[in-house]
Design a protein around this motif. Structure first.
Motif, PDB file in Angstrom:
ATOM      1  N   GLY A   9       5.425 -12.951  -0.434  1.00 48.88           N
ATOM      2  CA  GLY A   9       6.663 -13.691  -0.273  1.00 48.88           C
ATOM      3  C   GLY A   9       6.380 -15.074   0.271  1.00 48.88           C
ATOM      4  O   GLY A   9       5.232 -15.453   0.515  1.00 48.88           O
ATOM      5  N   GLN A  10       7.473 -15.831   0.465  1.00 51.66           N
ATOM      6  CA  GLN A  10       7.344 -17.181   1.019  1.00 51.66           C
ATOM      7  C   GLN A  10       8.659 -17.566   1.708  1.00 51.66           C
ATOM      8  O   GLN A  10       9.689 -17.650   1.028  1.00 51.66           O
ATOM      9  CB  GLN A  10       7.022 -18.179  -0.099  1.00 51.66           C
ATOM     10  N   PRO A  11       8.628 -17.707   3.044  1.00 54.27           N
ATOM     11  CA  PRO A  11       7.485 -17.557   3.962  1.00 54.27           C
ATOM     12  C   PRO A  11       7.189 -16.091   4.219  1.00 54.27           C
ATOM     13  O   PRO A  11       8.058 -15.236   4.019  1.00 54.27           O
ATOM     14  CB  PRO A  11       7.978 -18.250   5.228  1.00 54.27           C
ATOM     15  N   ILE A  12       5.986 -15.775   4.688  1.00 54.74           N
ATOM     16  CA  ILE A  12       5.601 -14.381   4.857  1.00 54.74           C
ATOM     17  C   ILE A  12       4.902 -14.101   6.187  1.00 54.74           C
ATOM     18  O   ILE A  12       4.723 -12.945   6.571  1.00 54.74           O
ATOM     19  CB  ILE A  12       4.685 -13.935   3.686  1.00 54.74           C
ATOM     20  N   ALA A  13       4.501 -15.141   6.926  1.00 56.50           N
ATOM     21  CA  ALA A  13       3.742 -14.936   8.162  1.00 56.50           C
ATOM     22  C   ALA A  13       4.517 -14.094   9.178  1.00 56.50           C
ATOM     23  O   ALA A  13       3.921 -13.376   9.987  1.00 56.50           O
ATOM     24  CB  ALA A  13       3.355 -16.282   8.765  1.00 56.50           C
ATOM     25  N   HIS A  14       5.863 -14.177   9.139  1.00 57.40           N
ATOM     26  CA  HIS A  14       6.689 -13.454  10.104  1.00 57.40           C
ATOM     27  C   HIS A  14       6.853 -11.982   9.781  1.00 57.40           C
ATOM     28  O   HIS A  14       7.375 -11.215  10.591  1.00 57.40           O
ATOM     29  CB  HIS A  14       8.093 -14.073  10.123  1.00 57.40           C
ATOM     30  N   ALA A  36      -0.199  -9.373   4.696  1.00 56.53           N
ATOM     31  CA  ALA A  36       0.848 -10.295   4.248  1.00 56.53           C
ATOM     32  C   ALA A  36       0.181 -11.440   3.497  1.00 56.53           C
ATOM     33  O   ALA A  36      -0.735 -12.075   4.019  1.00 56.53           O
ATOM     34  CB  ALA A  36       1.628 -10.835   5.440  1.00 56.53           C
ATOM     35  N   ILE A  37       0.631 -11.663   2.256  1.00 61.68           N
ATOM     36  CA  ILE A  37       0.019 -12.687   1.406  1.00 61.68           C
ATOM     37  C   ILE A  37       1.087 -13.696   0.984  1.00 61.68           C
ATOM     38  O   ILE A  37       2.091 -13.342   0.366  1.00 61.68           O
ATOM     39  CB  ILE A  37      -0.635 -12.062   0.168  1.00 61.68           C
ATOM     40  N   GLU A  38       0.857 -14.950   1.322  1.00 59.94           N
ATOM     41  CA  GLU A  38       1.793 -16.025   0.969  1.00 59.94           C
ATOM     42  C   GLU A  38       1.732 -16.316  -0.522  1.00 59.94           C
ATOM     43  O   GLU A  38       0.662 -16.526  -1.104  1.00 59.94           O
ATOM     44  CB  GLU A  38       1.432 -17.292   1.753  1.00 59.94           C
ATOM     45  N   ALA A  39       2.893 -16.329  -1.156  1.00 64.68           N
ATOM     46  CA  ALA A  39       2.971 -16.675  -2.587  1.00 64.68           C
ATOM     47  C   ALA A  39       4.373 -17.165  -2.890  1.00 64.68           C
ATOM     48  O   ALA A  39       5.366 -16.536  -2.501  1.00 64.68           O
ATOM     49  CB  ALA A  39       2.625 -15.481  -3.466  1.00 64.68           C
ATOM     50  N   GLY A  40       4.454 -18.290  -3.580  1.00 65.79           N
ATOM     51  CA  GLY A  40       5.736 -18.811  -4.037  1.00 65.79           C
ATOM     52  C   GLY A  40       5.923 -18.497  -5.511  1.00 65.79           C
ATOM     53  O   GLY A  40       5.039 -17.924  -6.165  1.00 65.79           O
ATOM     54  N   LEU A  63      11.496 -12.245  -0.478  1.00 66.33           N
ATOM     55  CA  LEU A  63      11.968 -13.567  -0.908  1.00 66.33           C
ATOM     56  C   LEU A  63      10.802 -14.493  -1.233  1.00 66.33           C
ATOM     57  O   LEU A  63       9.808 -14.513  -0.500  1.00 66.33           O
ATOM     58  CB  LEU A  63      12.790 -14.217   0.211  1.00 66.33           C
ATOM     59  N   PRO A  64      10.887 -15.255  -2.318  1.00 74.43           N
ATOM     60  CA  PRO A  64      11.963 -15.311  -3.329  1.00 74.43           C
ATOM     61  C   PRO A  64      11.523 -14.678  -4.653  1.00 74.43           C
ATOM     62  O   PRO A  64      11.831 -15.178  -5.731  1.00 74.43           O
ATOM     63  CB  PRO A  64      12.142 -16.819  -3.504  1.00 74.43           C
TER      64      PRO A  64
END
Length: 279
Positions: A9-14, A36-40, A63-64
């Motif tokens: 997701g993006q944002p995903i750090a939380h 947790a892997i950040e991806a837009g 999201l998203p």
């Protein structure tokens, strides 16, 4: 060897998902590598492909990306296909199978933790994205008497209402034309506005005290809507932490064939959120 899973997701750090699934896995002695892997939207396909090549066996999507995930699946469950939203991916061979556990998680939280059954209730749903789509179908399947879908872009709300195909019980409404003074039993915020930290605004002077206001987000992201709900008269409000834990349990069962006990996990995370809010 640890099985590899992740949430995208993006944002995903939380995201609390890594902690949730680690706690679930510990109940069964399962060795789990969940990250947790950040991806837009622009790089989701590439990041997901890399995850699969490195042994990824399953994933959650937030999201998203939920509607994008549905388009990438070779097969989808019936509930995911109907709502056009996927939050749970399972690797089968060299393909992804998709499911949507958001609706089931939401209904379980409402019924078991808030004593709210959507059957025969009037519900206002704010938003028309992936999570909102899952919630909308779940409410209609659960027997809601009326579901009004409102979105800042009216066309998205109208498209979702048409997809549900229950014109006697579902209607789309423009955000600026909302009037909730005539009494909804439940108002659900499924918009992403809270993640940006913006104040929540809805054309309503007063809510009936009996109206239950529920945000699909949790923690700080849910605060703008819940603050608005309290200020306009709602006596019962809740964030979506319970939904998060319950939908995660549904995903865990899809991957591992066993449903974990959600109560201790929910209690631990709630205590963490309360402690963090006091700092």
């Amino acid at each position: 060897m640890h099985s590899r899973y992740a949430v995208f997701g993006q944002p995903i750090a939380h995201s609390l998902s890594p902690r949730i699934h680690t706690l679930f896995a510990a109940q069964f002695g399962i060795a789990l590598d969940y990250r947790a892997i950040e991806a837009g939207r622009e790089d989701f396909v590439q990041v997901l492909d890399a995850f699969a090549r490195n042994g990824g066996r399953g994933a959650n999507v937030t999201l998203p990306l939920k509607e994008d995930a549905a388009a990438l699946c070779a097969e989808c469950s019936e509930r995911a296909r109907r709502c056009g939203s996927v939050n749970t991916l399972l690797r089968v061979g060299d393909m992804w199978h998709g499911d949507s556990t958001d609706g089931a998680g939401l209904l379980r939280d409402l019924r078991e933790h808030h004593d709210f059954d959507p059957r025969d209730q009037r519900i206002l749903l704010l938003g028309a994205g992936g999570a909102a789509r899952a919630a909308a179908f779940a409410f209609i399947d659960a027997g809601a008497a009326e579901l009004v879908i409102a979105n800042r872009t009216f066309e998205r709300a109208d498209t979702l209402a048409a997809a549900i195909d229950a014109p006697s019980r579902v209607a789309a409404r423009a955000w600026t034309e909302l009037s909730i003074g005539d009494g909804f039993d439940l108002v659900v915020n499924a918009t992403a506005a809270g993640h940006a930290g913006a104040a929540f605004d809805l054309p309503c002077d007063r809510l009936a005290s009996r109206t239950f206001c529920y945000d699909l987000s949790y923690g700080k992201a849910a605060s703008p809507f819940l603050d608005w709900a309290r200020a306009t008269g709602a006596s019962h409000v809740s964030d979506g932490l319970g939904m998060l834990v319950e939908q995660a349990a549904e995903s865990f069962a899809i991957w591992h064939g066993r449903r974990p006990d959600t109560a201790p996990v929910h209690a631990e995370l709630r205590a963490q959120l309360v402690a963090a809010s006091k700092k």
